[in-house]
Design a protein around this motif. Structure first.
Motif, mmCIF file in Angstrom:
data_model
loop_
_atom_site.group_PDB
_atom_site.id
_atom_site.type_symbol
_atom_site.label_atom_id
_atom_site.label_comp_id
_atom_site.label_asym_id
_atom_site.label_seq_id
_atom_site.Cartn_x
_atom_site.Cartn_y
_atom_site.Cartn_z
ATOM 1 N N ASN A 2 -3.978 11.837 2.087
ATOM 2 C CA ASN A 2 -4.728 11.741 0.841
ATOM 3 C C ASN A 2 -4.572 13.070 0.103
ATOM 4 N N TYR A 3 -3.757 13.072 -0.962
ATOM 5 C CA TYR A 3 -3.506 14.279 -1.757
ATOM 6 C C TYR A 3 -4.215 14.105 -3.089
ATOM 7 N N GLN A 4 -5.046 15.077 -3.462
ATOM 8 C CA GLN A 4 -5.757 14.979 -4.738
ATOM 9 C C GLN A 4 -5.638 16.278 -5.515
ATOM 10 N N ASP A 5 -5.304 16.142 -6.797
ATOM 11 C CA ASP A 5 -5.294 17.278 -7.702
ATOM 12 C C ASP A 5 -6.741 17.539 -8.121
ATOM 13 N N HIS A 6 -7.232 18.749 -7.891
ATOM 14 C CA HIS A 6 -8.642 19.044 -8.181
ATOM 15 C C HIS A 6 -8.964 19.010 -9.673
ATOM 16 N N LEU A 13 -1.646 8.723 -2.362
ATOM 17 C CA LEU A 13 -1.865 8.292 -0.987
ATOM 18 C C LEU A 13 -0.517 7.983 -0.352
ATOM 19 N N LYS A 14 -0.270 8.530 0.807
ATOM 20 C CA LYS A 14 1.000 8.339 1.506
ATOM 21 C C LYS A 14 0.727 7.843 2.926
ATOM 22 N N PRO A 15 1.367 6.752 3.325
ATOM 23 C CA PRO A 15 1.241 6.326 4.725
ATOM 24 C C PRO A 15 2.086 7.245 5.609
ATOM 25 N N LEU A 16 1.525 7.717 6.678
ATOM 26 C CA LEU A 16 2.251 8.594 7.595
ATOM 27 C C LEU A 16 2.486 7.874 8.919
ATOM 28 N N LYS A 17 3.654 8.095 9.506
ATOM 29 C CA LYS A 17 3.942 7.558 10.833
ATOM 30 C C LYS A 17 3.391 8.485 11.901
ATOM 31 N N THR A 18 3.372 9.794 11.579
ATOM 32 C CA THR A 18 2.861 10.799 12.505
ATOM 33 C C THR A 18 2.067 11.826 11.694
ATOM 34 N N ARG A 20 2.880 15.018 12.163
ATOM 35 C CA ARG A 20 3.727 16.195 12.375
ATOM 36 C C ARG A 20 3.909 16.939 11.058
ATOM 37 N N ALA A 21 3.972 18.257 11.171
ATOM 38 C CA ALA A 21 4.086 19.112 9.985
ATOM 39 C C ALA A 21 5.309 18.765 9.153
ATOM 40 N N GLU A 22 6.424 18.433 9.801
ATOM 41 C CA GLU A 22 7.652 18.123 9.064
ATOM 42 C C GLU A 22 7.471 16.891 8.177
ATOM 43 N N GLU A 23 6.824 15.847 8.699
ATOM 44 C CA GLU A 23 6.615 14.633 7.911
ATOM 45 C C GLU A 23 5.673 14.895 6.737
ATOM 46 N N ILE A 24 4.623 15.645 6.984
ATOM 47 C CA ILE A 24 3.684 15.984 5.914
ATOM 48 C C ILE A 24 4.383 16.849 4.867
ATOM 49 N N ALA A 25 5.189 17.806 5.315
ATOM 50 C CA ALA A 25 5.921 18.674 4.382
ATOM 51 C C ALA A 25 6.868 17.850 3.512
ATOM 52 N N LEU A 26 7.573 16.885 4.089
ATOM 53 C CA LEU A 26 8.466 16.022 3.310
ATOM 54 C C LEU A 26 7.696 15.245 2.246
ATOM 55 N N ASN A 27 6.525 14.739 2.608
ATOM 56 C CA ASN A 27 5.699 14.005 1.646
ATOM 57 C C ASN A 27 5.162 14.926 0.562
ATOM 58 N N LEU A 28 4.805 16.142 0.931
ATOM 59 C CA LEU A 28 4.339 17.104 -0.073
ATOM 60 C C LEU A 28 5.468 17.474 -1.031
ATOM 61 N N LYS A 97 -5.653 -11.012 1.584
ATOM 62 C CA LYS A 97 -5.132 -11.528 2.838
ATOM 63 C C LYS A 97 -3.838 -10.818 3.259
ATOM 64 N N SER A 98 -3.902 -9.496 3.235
ATOM 65 C CA SER A 98 -2.738 -8.670 3.555
ATOM 66 C C SER A 98 -2.972 -7.910 4.851
ATOM 67 N N LYS A 99 -1.907 -7.742 5.616
ATOM 68 C CA LYS A 99 -1.958 -6.905 6.816
ATOM 69 C C LYS A 99 -1.047 -5.692 6.660
ATOM 70 N N ASP A 100 -0.388 -5.592 5.512
ATOM 71 C CA ASP A 100 0.568 -4.522 5.233
ATOM 72 C C ASP A 100 -0.167 -3.354 4.583
ATOM 73 N N TRP A 101 -0.821 -2.514 5.408
ATOM 74 C CA TRP A 101 -1.640 -1.442 4.837
ATOM 75 C C TRP A 101 -0.813 -0.391 4.094
ATOM 76 N N PRO A 102 0.431 -0.062 4.506
ATOM 77 C CA PRO A 102 1.180 0.912 3.703
ATOM 78 C C PRO A 102 1.442 0.421 2.274
ATOM 79 N N MET A 103 1.731 -0.868 2.110
ATOM 80 C CA MET A 103 1.943 -1.409 0.763
ATOM 81 C C MET A 103 0.607 -1.469 0.008
#
Length: 171
Positions: A2-6, A13-18, A20-28, A97-103
């Motif tokens: 959850n990234y918010q500009d103050h 909002l980004k779904p993460l698989k882990t 890990r710092a590398e995955e978060i850094a890529l999303n940032l 009626k969705s189970k696809d939370w990333p979408m």
């Protein structure tokens, strides 16, 4: 994530698989290459975790220098924001009626960004883009009964010509 500009309250909002710092850094970096990098990054994780993220960011994008600062809001407001996202996500998934939370997360993000924020007096979408969020033909002010009748390009052209003529006659 959850990234918010103050300033604008705009949420990404980004779904993460882990976590890990590398995955978060890529999303940032994905966010920063669209909106720019902030001067201060506040995380609800510990300083050591944030340092790993900053190190990963600097390995990928050497110009980033993030300064640690005091958050403008309490840790409680971050936890409330995360809880709000979880509640909206669960509600949207049940209603659709969705189970696809990333979408579904994409729709939750859009819903949060187009909602009026009393703190800034407009929606975060308006604060970023300077206009209300478009939601299809209905957001163009076209009545639903006319939208339902549209079946071809010719129908759209006829509707636009009719609307243009009405605007000219009103002037």
């Amino acid at each position: 994530m959850n990234y918010q500009d103050h300033l604008t309250k705009f949420v990404i909002l980004k779904p993460l698989k882990t976590k890990r710092a590398e995955e978060i850094a890529l999303n940032l970096i994905d966010i920063y290459t669209i909106f720019g990098a902030p001067a201060i990054l506040h995380s609800d994780n510990g300083r050591e975790f944030v340092n790993y993220i900053i190190t990963s960011l600097n390995e990928m994008w050497g110009d980033i220098k993030i300064v640690h600062g005091k958050p403008r809001h309490s840790q409680g407001s971050i936890e409330r924001a995360n809880r709000d996202v979880e509640e909206i996500l669960a509600s949207w998934m049940a209603d659709n009626k969705s189970k696809d939370w990333p979408m579904t997360l994409k729709f939750v993000q859009f819903q949060k960004n187009r909602a009026l924020n009393s703190g800034i007096g407009r929606s975060p979408y308006e604060a970023i883009f300077g206009c209300t969020a478009r939601t299809g033909l209905a957001s163009a002010g076209i009545p639903y009964d006319k939208i339902e009748k549209l079946k071809s390009e010719e129908d759209i052209e006829e509707l636009l010509i009719t609307a243009t003529i009405q605007i000219i006659l009103m002037q």
